[in-house]
Design an enzyme around this catalytic site. Structure first.
Site, PDB file in Angstrom:
ATOM      1  N   ASP A  13       0.807  -1.222   0.000  1.00 17.74           N
ATOM      2  CA  ASP A  13       0.000   0.000   0.000  1.00 17.74           C
ATOM      3  C   ASP A  13       0.841   1.274   0.000  1.00 17.74           C
ATOM      4  OD1 ASP A  13      -2.290  -1.594   0.069  1.00 17.74           O
ATOM      5  OD2 ASP A  13      -2.253  -1.673   2.256  1.00 17.74           O
ATOM      6  N   LYS A  16       1.888   2.155  -5.042  1.00 23.61           N
ATOM      7  CA  LYS A  16       2.433   1.569  -6.280  1.00 23.61           C
ATOM      8  C   LYS A  16       1.519   1.862  -7.468  1.00 23.61           C
ATOM      9  CE  LYS A  16       2.393  -2.467  -4.303  1.00 23.61           C
ATOM     10  NZ  LYS A  16       2.070  -2.114  -2.931  1.00 23.61           N
ATOM     11  N   GLY A  40      -4.518  -4.318  -3.880  1.00 22.75           N
ATOM     12  CA  GLY A  40      -5.502  -3.263  -4.137  1.00 22.75           C
ATOM     13  C   GLY A  40      -4.739  -2.019  -4.515  1.00 22.75           C
ATOM     14  N   HIS A  41      -4.758  -1.665  -5.787  1.00 25.10           N
ATOM     15  CA  HIS A  41      -3.989  -0.523  -6.269  1.00 25.10           C
ATOM     16  C   HIS A  41      -4.948   0.582  -6.706  1.00 25.10           C
ATOM     17  CE1 HIS A  41      -0.466  -3.470  -7.281  1.00 25.10           C
ATOM     18  NE2 HIS A  41      -0.775  -3.431  -6.013  1.00 25.10           N
ATOM     19  N   GLN A 223       1.940  -6.028  -3.275  1.00 24.75           N
ATOM     20  CA  GLN A 223       2.415  -6.200  -1.893  1.00 24.75           C
ATOM     21  C   GLN A 223       3.712  -5.400  -1.664  1.00 24.75           C
ATOM     22  OE1 GLN A 223       1.268  -9.519  -3.502  1.00 24.75           O
ATOM     23  NE2 GLN A 223      -0.619  -8.566  -2.888  1.00 24.75           N
TER      24      GLN A 223
HETATM   25  P1  GDP Z   1      -0.738   0.374  -3.560  1.00 17.77           P
HETATM   26  O1  GDP Z   1      -1.359  -0.895  -3.102  1.00 17.77           O
HETATM   27  O2  GDP Z   1       0.719   0.420  -3.287  1.00 17.77           O
HETATM   28  O3  GDP Z   1      -1.054   0.698  -4.994  1.00 17.77           O
HETATM   29  O4  GDP Z   1      -1.390   1.528  -2.669  1.00 17.77           O
HETATM   30  P2  GDP Z   1      -2.950   1.714  -2.344  1.00 17.77           P
HETATM   31  O5  GDP Z   1      -3.623   2.229  -3.557  1.00 17.77           O
HETATM   32  O6  GDP Z   1      -3.486   0.497  -1.688  1.00 17.77           O
HETATM   33  O7  GDP Z   1      -2.876   2.807  -1.196  1.00 17.77           O
HETATM   34  C1  GDP Z   1      -2.286   4.056  -1.394  1.00 17.77           C
HETATM   35  C2  GDP Z   1      -3.353   5.146  -1.143  1.00 17.77           C
HETATM   36  O8  GDP Z   1      -2.694   6.396  -1.019  1.00 17.77           O
HETATM   37  C3  GDP Z   1      -4.335   5.303  -2.279  1.00 17.77           C
HETATM   38  O9  GDP Z   1      -5.572   5.670  -1.737  1.00 17.77           O
HETATM   39  C4  GDP Z   1      -3.746   6.444  -3.095  1.00 17.77           C
HETATM   40  O10 GDP Z   1      -4.737   7.177  -3.834  1.00 17.77           O
HETATM   41  C5  GDP Z   1      -3.158   7.297  -2.029  1.00 17.77           C
HETATM   42  N1  GDP Z   1      -1.969   8.074  -2.402  1.00 17.77           N
HETATM   43  C6  GDP Z   1      -0.942   7.706  -3.218  1.00 17.77           C
HETATM   44  N2  GDP Z   1       0.021   8.664  -3.218  1.00 17.77           N
HETATM   45  C7  GDP Z   1      -0.419   9.636  -2.388  1.00 17.77           C
HETATM   46  C8  GDP Z   1       0.150  10.889  -1.951  1.00 17.77           C
HETATM   47  O11 GDP Z   1       1.252  11.281  -2.292  1.00 17.77           O
HETATM   48  N3  GDP Z   1      -0.605  11.625  -1.058  1.00 17.77           N
HETATM   49  C9  GDP Z   1      -1.819  11.217  -0.607  1.00 17.77           C
HETATM   50  N4  GDP Z   1      -2.463  12.004   0.243  1.00 17.77           N
HETATM   51  N5  GDP Z   1      -2.368  10.049  -1.012  1.00 17.77           N
HETATM   52  C10 GDP Z   1      -1.678   9.274  -1.866  1.00 17.77           C
HETATM   53  P1  IMO Z   2      -0.955  -4.129  -2.274  1.00 18.21           P
HETATM   54  O1  IMO Z   2      -0.517  -4.673  -3.608  1.00 18.21           O
HETATM   55  C1  IMO Z   2      -1.008  -4.612   2.055  1.00 18.21           C
HETATM   56  C2  IMO Z   2      -1.097  -8.703   3.595  1.00 18.21           C
HETATM   57  C3  IMO Z   2      -2.344  -9.165   4.310  1.00 18.21           C
HETATM   58  C4  IMO Z   2      -1.731 -10.137   5.316  1.00 18.21           C
HETATM   59  C5  IMO Z   2      -0.626 -10.798   4.501  1.00 18.21           C
HETATM   60  C6  IMO Z   2      -1.013 -12.130   3.870  1.00 18.21           C
HETATM   61  O2  IMO Z   2      -2.229  -3.394  -2.305  1.00 18.21           O
HETATM   62  O3  IMO Z   2       0.166  -3.396  -1.615  1.00 18.21           O
HETATM   63  P2  IMO Z   2      -2.540 -12.812   1.798  1.00 18.21           P
HETATM   64  O4  IMO Z   2      -3.995 -12.585   1.553  1.00 18.21           O
HETATM   65  O5  IMO Z   2      -1.643 -12.247   0.762  1.00 18.21           O
HETATM   66  O6  IMO Z   2      -2.224 -14.246   2.105  1.00 18.21           O
HETATM   67  O7  IMO Z   2      -2.249 -12.008   3.177  1.00 18.21           O
HETATM   68  O8  IMO Z   2      -0.288  -9.876   3.473  1.00 18.21           O
HETATM   69  N1  IMO Z   2      -1.302  -8.170   2.226  1.00 18.21           N
HETATM   70  C7  IMO Z   2      -1.238  -6.876   1.914  1.00 18.21           C
HETATM   71  N2  IMO Z   2      -1.042  -5.791   2.692  1.00 18.21           N
HETATM   72  N3  IMO Z   2      -1.119  -4.468   0.724  1.00 18.21           N
HETATM   73  C8  IMO Z   2      -1.282  -5.552  -0.073  1.00 18.21           C
HETATM   74  O9  IMO Z   2      -1.273  -5.472  -1.425  1.00 18.21           O
HETATM   75  C9  IMO Z   2      -1.385  -6.818   0.523  1.00 18.21           C
HETATM   76  N4  IMO Z   2      -1.581  -8.067   0.036  1.00 18.21           N
HETATM   77  C10 IMO Z   2      -1.515  -8.890   1.096  1.00 18.21           C
HETATM   78  O10 IMO Z   2      -2.996  -8.098   4.940  1.00 18.21           O
HETATM   79  O11 IMO Z   2      -1.137  -9.425   6.363  1.00 18.21           O
HETATM   80 MG    MG Z   3      -2.890  -1.551  -1.869  1.00 25.21          MG
END
Ligand code: GDP
Ligand code: IMO
Ligand code: MG
Length: 429
Positions: A13, A16, A40-41, A223
């Site tokens: 999270d 990415k 979840g991106h 991840q």
């Molecule tokens: P990922 O799994 O690495 O793609 O990250 P996620 O999408 O799960 O979580 C990142 C969250 O931070 C998302 O809601 C993005 O829209 C948000 N985000 C990304 N970059 C920034 C930033 O520079 N500032 C803020 N405030 N939010 C950001």
């Molecule tokens: P993105 O791509 C954050 C965590 C789960 C749990 C562990 C194992 O959005 O960064 P799993 O279902 O993979 O067997 O769970 O890994 N986990 C993540 N945490 N971002 C993710 O993906 C994750 N994908 C799995 O919460 O701790």
């Molecule tokens: Mg994510």
């Protein structure tokens, strides 16, 4: 040749999706190489917010071929739902390629994921319960069904006949759960096959041909480094290799195909699920990071645990991934804090650890040794150059950069694509 790997440097999270979307325009292919719909991106593209779980974040660009590589595990039901959602949003999925060798998440994998978590009780991993671990278990034990099996009913049924009795025994006898019949699963999955077939390809060959033709390929990690099955905080990890080496095995390219490795890290750190977390904050500051950063899971909606930036973790990420660049996201979330802490080492029983400790017990009980830096009060979401940032924000980035011995090439100051400072990122000419 331009193969660039993008990985999460923390516990996932990191942003990415946003950074992939930001740099993807220059690429011809965006390839997911591991994981499944545990990811979840979030991508904000053309004013729309999209949450992608399985499909690469480059899907929005009509000139890009998105690829789901052999290292991924695919829940066909989820994949088709995600394709339908994108199509409904006028985003074409016809270019999507799916590796014939990627493994399938079966209904019993989802059941077993949930059942094993319930059985662990207080010791649960906190998985996303999407069946990821059980699907990779079957891959490793050579009991898995692959995407290519969808194209041959005979083989699909034969493999299912081999795998199912053991699964049914575990479901029924160990967990007291309903069982499955071969017909029931075959009927469901062979219906998915009709939709998926046109997308199935030998994607390793496709990617290697593209690289040989000097096309640009972005390998999009899911991840993060500390969730890696080998290099993460085992057993509180996922079941694949989200580190840069995973791009080679999970997409079918050699190490020489990789020119740069971009690590994404938040300006602080979060974790969702169980496991050790040295800089975790349990106070108002942690609550503030959750609130201001909107730290709730994209996939499960769970509240993310928040803590200070941990330079020990990033130094480790630099090493195991061979990071050439860092992107620091969510710097804006730190605005308004009087002081900001950074863990530069750990302490355990009087001993100082500059690197990740070998033993899990030490990491579990490690006390972070912090350096404190002055914060800034200005709203930085409008900054587009490094020079526009307040001095204390610049000093914070420089401090992180020095500790990581790796350039911070991209800085994100907000969720949308334009809320970004590009410092040293090459554009394609
Ligand atoms: P990922 O799994 O690495 O793609 O990250 P996620 O999408 O799960 O979580 C990142 C969250 O931070 C998302 O809601 C993005 O829209 C948000 N985000 C990304 N970059 C920034 C930033 O520079 N500032 C803020 N405030 N939010 C950001
Ligand atoms: P993105 O791509 C954050 C965590 C789960 C749990 C562990 C194992 O959005 O960064 P799993 O279902 O993979 O067997 O769970 O890994 N986990 C993540 N945490 N971002 C993710 O993906 C994750 N994908 C799995 O919460 O701790
Ligand atoms: Mg994510």
């Amino acid at each position: 040749m331009a193969g660039i790997v993008l990985v999460g440097a923390q516990w996932g999270d990191e942003g990415k999706g946003k950074i992939t979307d930001l740099i993807a325009d220059d690429f011809d292919y965006v390839v997911r190489f591991q994981g499944g719909n545990n990811a979840g991106h979030t991508v904000i593209h053309g004013g729309r917010t999209l949450k992608l779980h399985l499909i690469p974040s480059g899907i929005m660009y009509p000139h890009i071929t998105p690829v789901i590589g052999n290292g991924c595990v695919i829940d066909p039901k989820v994949l088709i739902e995600e394709m339908d959602r994108l199509e409904a949003d006028d985003i074409s999925t016809h270019r999507l390629l799916i590796s014939c060798n990627a493994h399938l998440i079966m209904p019993y994998h989802r059941d077993l994921d949930g059942a094993s978590e319930r059985r662990l009780g207080a010791n649960e991993i906190g998985t996303t319960r999407r069946g990821i671990g059980p699907a990779y278990m079957d891959k490793a034990s050579r009991m898995g069904l692959r995407v290519q099996d969808l194209t041959d009913e005979h083989i699909f049924r034969k493999k299912l006949e081999a795998a199912l009795p053991e699964k049914n025994d575990i479901l029924e006898k160990l967990y007291g759960m309903p069982t499955y019949s071969v017909d029931q699963i075959a009927e469901e999955y062979l219906a998915y096959a009709e939709r998926i077939k046109p997308h199935i390809a030998e994607t390793s060959a496709v990617i290697n041909r593209a690289l040989s033709a000097d096309q640009w390929v972005l390998f999009e990690g899911a991840q993060g480094t500390l969730l890696d099955i080998d290099h993460g905080t085992y057993p509180f990890v996922t079941s694949s290799s989200p580190t840069a080496g995973g791009a080679c095995t999970g997409a079918g390219v050699g190490p020489k195909a990789i020119d740069r490795v971009l690590g994404i890290a938040k300006a602080y750190i979060t974790r969702v699920g169980s496991g050790p977390f040295p800089t975790e904050l349990f106070d108002e500051t942690g609550e503030r990071l959750t609130r201001v950063g909107g730290e709730f899971g994209t996939t499960t909606g769970r509240k993310r645990r928040c803590g200070w930036y941990d330079a020990v973790i990033i130094r480790n990420a630099v090493q195991v991934n061979g990071l050439t660049d860092l992107a620091i996201t969510k710097l804006d979330v730190l605005s308004g804090m009087d002081t900001i802490k950074v863990a530069v080492a750990y302490e355990y029983q009087g001993q100082r650890f500059n690197d990740l400790p070998c033993h899990q017990t030490v990491f579990h009980h490690a006390k972070p040794l912090y350096e404190e830096l002055p914060g800034w009060s200005e709203d930085i979401t409008g900054c587009r150059t490094f020079e526009e940032l307040p001095k204390n924000a610049r000093d914070y980035i420089t401090f992180i950069e020095d500790l990581a011995e790796t350039p911070v090439s991209i800085i994100a100051v907000g969720p949308s694509r334009e809320q970004t400072i590009m410092r040293r990122w090459p554009e394609r000419y």
